[in-house]
Enzyme design. Sequence first.
Site, PDB file in Angstrom:
ATOM      1  N   GLY A 140      -6.358   0.062   0.915  1.00  0.00           N
ATOM      2  CA  GLY A 140      -6.684  -0.477  -0.392  1.00  0.00           C
ATOM      3  C   GLY A 140      -8.116  -0.130  -0.764  1.00  0.00           C
ATOM      4  N   GLY A 192      -3.531  -0.488   3.006  1.00  0.00           N
ATOM      5  CA  GLY A 192      -2.654  -0.481   1.846  1.00  0.00           C
ATOM      6  C   GLY A 192      -1.583   0.585   1.913  1.00  0.00           C
ATOM      7  N   ASP A 223      -3.128  -7.160   6.635  1.00  0.00           N
ATOM      8  CA  ASP A 223      -2.292  -7.775   5.616  1.00  0.00           C
ATOM      9  C   ASP A 223      -1.143  -6.849   5.226  1.00  0.00           C
ATOM     10  OD1 ASP A 223      -4.021  -5.945   4.361  1.00  0.00           O
ATOM     11  OD2 ASP A 223      -4.124  -7.094   2.513  1.00  0.00           O
TER      12      ASP A 223
END
Length: 564
Positions: A140, A192, A223
């Site tokens: 990301g 990401g 994440d």
Amino acid sequence: MLLSAARRASSAACSLAGRRMGSGLRLANANATNRVVAVMRQITGEKGTVGSNAMMSTSTTTTQPPSQPQAANLTKVEVRHQKMQSVRVFLLNRPKAFNALNLSMVQNIVPQLQVWEESNLCKVIVITNSDDSKAFCAGGDVKTIVQQASSGKPEDIAKSLKFFEEEYKLNHLIGTLRKPFISIMNGITMGGGVGLSVHAPFRVATEKTLFAMPETAIGLFPDVGGSFFLPRLDGELGTYLGLTGDKLKGEEVFMAGIATHYIPSERLPSLMARLAELETDELEVINMVLEEFVGDSEMDKWRNWSMGGEVASAIDRCFQFDTIEEICAALEKEGTQWSKKTLETLKAQSPTSLKVTLAQLRHGRKKHFMECFEMEYNMCREFLTKTPDFYEGVTAKLIDKPPRAPEWKPSWENMASLTPSVIKTYFEPLKDVKDTPKHSQGPAPRLSFLNTLTYWDYPHRSMSGLPTMQDIKRVVHGKGRRNTHVEPPQTKEEVVSWFEQHWGGYDASVVGTTQYGLLKHQNISIEGGFGRGKTGLREKILTTLDRYIDETSSASGRLKWKTQ
């Protein structure tokens, strides 16, 4: 570009894709010249094809070379949409930024993905990177996120949190899409980029793939659904990867269970041409097509890859604990070169990130797919408002020139201040949602999704991937058939034979919905594949059995599973 190469490789695809796949799948019988012309017509929109719909608006292709303004516009488009007969392609196009994912890219992908999911003309969706990029997606765009939120103003923090909200909704959509989705990770795949690939039913690694989840090194946590996929890898491999951020290269991404197929990059154009021929969106057919292009699997590679064998056993021994202190003590006790290097790596990471990540992965083992994203969204809000480590890590590693070592707060020496009660606060949802200020362009107080589907295990896992250690253990114990006990195999070859006869089915029964109530937590079915087989299947099973089966157990006529 990849699709241009696919046109040139159409002839080669004829020989590589030579066998018939059954109903709903045709093989082109035209000669190579006619096939190239047909593919070219589909892409360029020449007379007799789908015309103006051949290419999406973000990427126009004509029979004439594009003008300089047109070419400049194409290079500025961060995600290009392309069409090749029945295939639809998302082409990540920020090569100078290593295809780092930003909010505009997410908002570009989501609506088009929803349109393609409903299209009868679209049979397969592919996401990959342009040929001139070293990265599939290197993560990301955390630099922008941190620079935006570092003002401390609620509205700026809200804008940064909005990126995570939209990103997680996209990740969940990819994992629950009704249309076959193939992620071709032909380069650096981190953060990401993992979210754009790891939840898809088909995940292709090449020799150029470099995989990692390095978030603890920048003061964050793994994440994009790391809570779900990492704990479901073999043993404690997911814990190790999530805490250390260690890298996997090429075929190792397949061996670790992250990729479903390993295909040399030189075969990708032929694969794209082959996929374009399909007239079906059946997952089993797509899987068999991908298997036609995979690289050879060699037993020596499986026995000697960087996180297999003795290293895999050491990972299980050292990373089985529920506190960072116990893991570090186990690494010190191990006393090997590997354990010393691993301990050094851990001590360079954010102590807050390490402790929160370990708790995150333990929670994720017991949560369904949707719950994991809800948990991570709450964690993101806390990392943006509660700890300075995310700001410090990104600034030190990615913004400051030259990069420097981050100064974590608390430091490693003061890690004892991160008590269980402190760590628990990172997982608490907002208590008073109604009192949360609402920004027109800001994040939702709680994460919402684009559909209501969820599951306890990937329904496609037993179709497109390799069996996990737990799957193999089930068969050894006579529990290969769900909810039914059968006679356990007596030899390693019998275990291999069982998988060769049963592996390869898709288990739709594990998919539930939050709208009508979730299905109970149950093991995925590992039978129903009708002996389709899979490249690497035999090697994965035998090397796993070598680690976990006591050789002396064969004398008793029963295989005995060892504890590590």
